[in-house]
Write a protein that holds these residues in place. Structure first.
Motif, PDB file in Angstrom:
ATOM      1  N   GLU A  85      65.609  77.585  37.954  1.00 18.67           N
ATOM      2  CA  GLU A  85      64.686  76.557  38.463  1.00 18.67           C
ATOM      3  C   GLU A  85      63.268  76.794  37.959  1.00 18.67           C
ATOM      4  OE1 GLU A  85      65.948  74.012  39.520  1.00 18.67           O
ATOM      5  OE2 GLU A  85      67.930  74.721  40.147  1.00 18.67           O
TER       6      GLU A  85
ATOM      7  N   ALA B 237      62.858  70.536  40.476  1.00 16.24           N
ATOM      8  CA  ALA B 237      63.163  71.965  40.435  1.00 16.24           C
ATOM      9  C   ALA B 237      62.486  72.708  41.585  1.00 16.24           C
ATOM     10  CB  ALA B 237      62.728  72.547  39.094  1.00 16.24           C
TER      11      ALA B 237
ATOM     12  N   ARG C  14      64.668  72.212  44.651  1.00 17.93           N
ATOM     13  CA  ARG C  14      65.895  72.994  44.522  1.00 17.93           C
ATOM     14  C   ARG C  14      65.610  74.488  44.684  1.00 17.93           C
ATOM     15  NH1 ARG C  14      66.747  69.391  40.204  1.00 17.93           N
ATOM     16  NH2 ARG C  14      66.170  71.038  38.721  1.00 17.93           N
ATOM     17  N   PHE C  15      64.454  74.946  44.155  1.00 19.52           N
ATOM     18  CA  PHE C  15      64.074  76.357  44.274  1.00 19.52           C
ATOM     19  C   PHE C  15      64.028  76.767  45.752  1.00 19.52           C
ATOM     20  CE2 PHE C  15      61.143  79.868  44.777  1.00 19.52           C
ATOM     21  CZ  PHE C  15      61.363  80.694  43.680  1.00 19.52           C
TER      22      PHE C  15
END
Lengths: 231, 231
Positions: B127, B139, B142-143
């Motif tokens: 990510e 990203a 998602r991280f």
């Protein structure tokens, strides 16, 4: 094509914001909303009811429909249901709620330690005395409310209150074991001592101990509930 | 005397729990609820709709009414409205939302540092690489999702996601200034480095820096919004 219920609700919200209506101001009348948004009056009525459930609008019988403040308390029934359902499957779910309160309070206590003045400290002393006299959970709730009363982050303080309320309702259902009011008073007195010394790290440490007590209480509650249901 | 809407909703919730119905199971039919609770079918229908708005029940068209999970996402429209209304009066209200996320994440990161394994670290690396390649905010979201994926406190992780979503929707409305994706990637890489070293205190420290960046970004957004509205 007709908008789905959720879409129509979102469009009414956008209209409130675009027209710069604020809390307490009347919503446009149903026929106006119906015409502006190209939806049937029935769909409008349903969407407005859903917005009422979320606290986004307020219905005052005989007066009409007004913009609301969407208070976090509108969330209480859903959070309470979710917790009761989860606790029935696994009573430890109650510990999650306590941990969220812990994360929020541990973060804020350092700010409180910096700004604690005599007036706040004296009013916290009063609640500790009330706990010692056996006024639980009333004094406990007031203690934590007063503690964060000057924190300007309203969202954080309202979340703490929300999780407190849901915890106590579920704990009452689980027949929480009796607590030693002297012990509860002591753990709160240690918090006041740390604040009086403006020692942020110590305030954090004793608040953490306080939550350890609470976690132990939840564990005992869970064990007792398990013993009852397998009896 | 007829129960108020809220009372009737609470009685339906009690009935669901007393009958030990779980998520996905059908609710008793409207005539049954009407008879059991001594309320008109119209009142029952209204109460069930309100419970649907809160996610406590699910309406599947053509199939009927089922017990829901009351997901925290049911709260999103109310929280979004509340934040948009507050930000219009004082744009700093957006900072409150970021601070609540900060309090929750700072508390959880120490647990993550203890348990971070190679699989997690590699997927966080991916990510960071995606951020560096300019994939923001995808990203970034998602991280933080991956970071807390193994935290067993679902309530805490869902709250973090909820506040993330509301923040980004309001930031988009405020025309957030462009961010330097290299800088964002760097601040996330430092978090991964600390986790790789299993250094909980350092992980906390770099996460705090990361939130300082975010608070600065909110400040700039607020200034820009003020400049626009007074222009």
């Amino acid at each position: 094509m007709a908008a789905s219920g959720r879409q129509l609700e979102a469009r009414i919200v956008d209209l409130i914001l675009e027209r710069r209506l604020t809390a307490g101001e009347p919503l446009p009348a149903e026929p106006v909303l119906s015409k502006t948004l190209g939806a049937s009056r029935n769909s409008i009525r349903e969407a407005v009811r859903a917005l009422h459930t979320l606290g986004i609008v307020e219905l005052r019988h005989g007066y009409g429909t007004f913009v609301g403040r969407a208070p976090l308390t509108a969330v209480t029934p859903g959070l309470l249901f979710r917790t009761r359902l989860a606790v029935r499957e696994d009573p430890r779910a109650l510990a999650d709620l306590v941990e969220v309160r812990e994360l929020l309070e541990l973060g804020l206590i350092e700010q409180v330690a910096e700004h604690a003045d005599d007036q706040l400290l004296r009013s916290l002393d009063e609640e500790v005395a009330a706990m010692r006299a056996g006024d639980l959970p009333g004094a406990d709730r007031r203690f934590h409310e007063k503690l964060y009363a000057r924190i300007t982050n309203e969202l954080a303080t309202q979340l703490i209150a929300l999780f407190w309320d849901v915890y106590h309702q579920v704990a009452a259902e689980l027949e929480a074991p009796p607590v030693d009011s002297g012990q509860v008073a002591d753990s709160h007195r240690r918090i006041v001592d740390a604040l009086r010394a403006h020692d942020a790290a110590q305030a954090r440490r004793v608040l953490r101990y306080h939550f350890e007590d609470l976690h132990e209480r939840v564990d005992r509650m869970v064990e007792a509930a398990r013993a009852r249901s397998s009896a």
